[in-house]
Design a protein around this motif. Structure first.
Motif, short mmCIF file in Angstrom:
data_model
loop_
_atom_site.label_atom_id
_atom_site.label_comp_id
_atom_site.label_asym_id
_atom_site.label_seq_id
_atom_site.Cartn_x
_atom_site.Cartn_y
_atom_site.Cartn_z
N ASP A 169 0.84 -1.20 0.00
CA ASP A 169 0.00 0.00 0.00
C ASP A 169 0.87 1.25 0.00
O ASP A 169 1.80 1.37 0.80
N GLY A 170 0.58 2.15 -0.92
CA GLY A 170 1.27 3.42 -0.93
C GLY A 170 2.72 3.37 -1.37
O GLY A 170 3.48 4.30 -1.11
N ALA A 171 3.13 2.29 -2.01
CA ALA A 171 4.53 2.17 -2.45
C ALA A 171 4.58 1.46 -3.80
O ALA A 171 3.61 0.83 -4.23
N ASP A 172 5.72 1.58 -4.45
CA ASP A 172 5.89 0.93 -5.74
C ASP A 172 5.94 -0.59 -5.58
O ASP A 172 6.38 -1.11 -4.54
N ALA A 173 5.52 -1.29 -6.61
CA ALA A 173 5.59 -2.75 -6.60
C ALA A 173 7.04 -3.20 -6.61
O ALA A 173 7.92 -2.51 -7.13
N HIS A 174 7.28 -4.34 -6.03
CA HIS A 174 8.63 -4.90 -5.96
C HIS A 174 8.61 -6.30 -6.55
O HIS A 174 7.75 -7.12 -6.19
N GLU A 175 9.54 -6.59 -7.46
CA GLU A 175 9.64 -7.92 -8.05
C GLU A 175 11.03 -8.51 -7.82
O GLU A 175 12.03 -7.79 -7.81
N SER A 176 11.06 -9.81 -7.65
CA SER A 176 12.33 -10.53 -7.51
C SER A 176 12.08 -12.00 -7.84
O SER A 176 10.93 -12.43 -7.99
N SER A 177 13.15 -12.76 -7.97
CA SER A 177 13.00 -14.17 -8.31
C SER A 177 14.23 -14.95 -7.86
O SER A 177 15.26 -14.37 -7.54
N PHE A 178 14.08 -16.27 -7.84
CA PHE A 178 15.23 -17.15 -7.60
C PHE A 178 15.01 -18.45 -8.34
O PHE A 178 13.87 -18.83 -8.63
N ASN A 179 16.09 -19.13 -8.67
CA ASN A 179 16.01 -20.44 -9.30
C ASN A 179 15.87 -21.51 -8.22
O ASN A 179 16.47 -21.42 -7.15
N TRP A 180 15.09 -22.54 -8.55
CA TRP A 180 14.97 -23.65 -7.61
C TRP A 180 16.34 -24.28 -7.34
O TRP A 180 17.19 -24.32 -8.23
N PRO A 181 16.58 -24.78 -6.14
CA PRO A 181 17.82 -25.52 -5.87
C PRO A 181 17.90 -26.74 -6.79
O PRO A 181 16.87 -27.27 -7.24
N GLU A 182 19.09 -27.20 -7.05
CA GLU A 182 19.29 -28.33 -7.96
C GLU A 182 19.35 -29.67 -7.25
O GLU A 182 19.58 -30.70 -7.89
N SER A 183 19.10 -29.68 -5.95
CA SER A 183 19.27 -30.92 -5.18
C SER A 183 18.19 -31.95 -5.46
O SER A 183 18.40 -33.14 -5.24
N GLY A 184 17.02 -31.51 -5.93
CA GLY A 184 15.92 -32.46 -6.12
C GLY A 184 15.29 -32.88 -4.81
O GLY A 184 14.72 -33.98 -4.72
N ARG A 185 15.37 -32.02 -3.80
CA ARG A 185 14.79 -32.33 -2.48
C ARG A 185 13.72 -31.29 -2.15
O ARG A 185 13.96 -30.08 -2.24
#
Length: 290
Positions: free
Chosen positions: A13-29
């Motif tokens: 509320d009252g602020a700019d939107a924020h976007e971010s991301s990350f890749n899934w870990p490669e462990s398969g767990r």
């Protein structure tokens, strides 16, 4: 949530939107995936400095009515996971909504483009899709999702993650295209190499991309015969990052037209590779019925 990465969008509320991301870990767990989700959710909360009122999640996995994962071919170790409980732990006291990523992407694209009748397909690690008719998602809440990626377009085609042969996902997804390009070139091909090769007109790249576009066009033309949309749009990270992919799919679709029944126009997604993310925001705001 995607097959390769997870993207977040916070709208304080009252602020700019924020976007971010990350890749899934490669462990398969599963445990490592959940740890990564917790870490990133905490970072988002810290950056916004506000309590989370509502959360929408666009997910390619198949969930039952209680929010438990029943199938996710690209992350099979998630099967049986109680996603509703995981989300509740990630965002305590927040109102939770979740739905298929393709369905939510289609709703977001329909809203962004001002079209009430639209077919969306997202080409990435997998292929998702959604149909909006009269401004409503088809088939609709509690009736399952629009599994456009699992339409069969080649009966003797490649084996799909779902176990069948010839699904459009097995023929036209990002990994399928890269595998075909690698086989034609005789060496492993990265996405950057495919993009460069396709732009330069390299035979191995052109053949791989044209095959994928033809398979995708067949699926879109078939769906178009059933629902008669005003437009069909292509999004997803793979398609958005490969110049010419959408145009080639449109050209292939035109080759399949029948007299008096041309296919609906095919163009790029208005929201680019972020259609599902914006669909998740719609779900959080309660504007989807999800």
């Amino acid at each position: 949530m995607g097959g390769t990465k997870v993207a977040f969008r916070a709208e304080p509320d009252g602020a700019d939107a924020h976007e971010s991301s990350f890749n899934w870990p490669e462990s398969g767990r599963t445990a490592d995936d959940i740890t990564a989700l917790h870490r990133h959710a905490e970072e988002i909360r810290a950056r916004t400095g506000q309590p989370v009122a509502a959360v929408g999640v666009a997910v390619p996995a198949t969930l039952d009515a209680d929010g438990r994962v029943t199938s996710w071919p690209t992350r099979p170790f998630w099967r049986g996971l109680d996603l509703a409980t995981v989300l509740g732990e990630l965002f305590p006291r927040a109102e939770l909504h979740w739905a298929d990523d393709g369905d939510l992407a289609a709703l977001a694209e329909a809203q962004a483009s001002g079209r009430a009748n639209l077919v969306y397909v997202g080409v990435g690690t997998g292929i998702g899709g959604g149909i909006v008719l009269g401004g409503r998602s088809v088939p609709g809440p509690r009736r399952g999702s629009c599994e456009l990626g699992h339409l069969i377009v080649a009966r003797q085609g490649e084996r799909c993650d779902c176990g069948r042969r010839g699904c459009v996902q097995a023929e036209a997804s990002g990994p399928a295209t890269l595998r075909r390009a690698s086989a034609a070139r005789g060496a492993r091909v990265s996405f950057a190499e495919l993009r460069h090769g396709y732009a330069e007109g390299a035979g191995w790249a052109v053949a791989a991309v044209e095959h994928s576009c033809a398979a995708l066009a067949a699926a879109l033309v078939g769906v178009g015969e059933l629902v008669r949309p005003d437009a069909m749009v292509i999004g997803g990270g793979f398609a958005a990052g490969l110049p010419g992919f959408v145009e080639e799919t449109s050209r292939q679709a035109a080759l399949l037209s029948r007299q008096g029944h041309p296919p609906a126009p095919i163009g790029p997604a208005v929201l680019g590779g972020k259609s599902s993310l914006h669909g998740a925001v719609l779900a959080a705001r309660g504007g989807t019925g999800a």
